[in-house]
Enzyme design. Structure first.
Site, mmCIF file in Angstrom:
data_model
loop_
_atom_site.group_PDB
_atom_site.id
_atom_site.type_symbol
_atom_site.label_atom_id
_atom_site.label_comp_id
_atom_site.label_asym_id
_atom_site.label_seq_id
_atom_site.Cartn_x
_atom_site.Cartn_y
_atom_site.Cartn_z
ATOM 1 N N GLN A 39 -25.465 -111.077 16.099
ATOM 2 C CA GLN A 39 -26.521 -109.873 16.192
ATOM 3 C C GLN A 39 -27.739 -110.154 17.186
ATOM 4 O O GLN A 39 -28.409 -111.226 17.604
ATOM 5 C CB GLN A 39 -27.389 -110.179 14.789
ATOM 6 N N PHE A 40 -26.947 -109.695 18.299
ATOM 7 C CA PHE A 40 -27.568 -110.464 19.953
ATOM 8 C C PHE A 40 -29.270 -109.723 19.984
ATOM 9 O O PHE A 40 -30.247 -110.363 20.540
ATOM 10 C CB PHE A 40 -27.042 -109.201 20.709
ATOM 11 N N THR A 41 -30.245 -109.039 19.121
ATOM 12 C CA THR A 41 -31.503 -108.719 18.820
ATOM 13 C C THR A 41 -32.459 -110.121 18.204
ATOM 14 O O THR A 41 -32.464 -109.981 18.638
ATOM 15 C CB THR A 41 -31.517 -107.279 18.109
#
Length: 149
Positions: A78-80
């Site tokens: 999850q890059f967010t």
């Protein structure tokens, strides 16, 4: 690397309506890889998370680790998690690692956890995923390798 670790009774992830990973008791881990992360960051997080003592013992105290209870891990990239919300209304993701680097370290983290004896299920890198989490407690922790060294 940054991780959101949730103690769960059950967790699953779907891609295009199909379950691609699911676990019973264990950890749902949302994992973000930062641009300057290295294998040492992945190893630190793997060791730290697998050995977190947040499962209840016979006296109801959080005293047991994922290994102690024979739990599993559902790990979702999850890059967010690297989103910077300090300025404006749209998060900036410039600190997130490039996809090829992130995928490599994500895989390295998963392999490290498996080598410690934990069953790991995963989502699908760069796919739109729907995650079902039955958080137990709730117990949710943030672990960041950049705050360790």
């Amino acid at each position: 690397m940054r991780a959101v670790v949730q103690r769960v009774n059950y967790s699953s992830v779907k891609v295009d309506g199909e379950v691609v990973g699911s676990i019973e008791q264990g950890f749902n881990v949302l994992l973000g890889v930062e641009e300057n992360d290295l294998e040492k960051d992945a190893l630190y997080l793997a060791e730290k998370i697998v050995n977190l003592r947040v499962f209840e013992d016979s006296e109801g105290k959080m005293n047991l680790s994922l290994l102690d209870v024979g739990g599993a891990m559902l790990c979702i990239s999850q890059f967010t998690l690297l989103g910077d919300c300090r300025k404006g209304r749209r998060p900036s993701f410039i600190k997130a690692a490039r996809p090829e680097e992130a995928n490599s370290l994500y895989g390295f983290f998963v392999d490290a956890v498996e080598k410690m004896g934990v069953k790991v299920e995963t989502g699908q890198f760069q796919a739109h995923m729907v995650v079902d989490i039955q958080n137990d407690g709730p117990v949710t922790l943030l672990v960041d390798s950049q705050k360790a060294f």
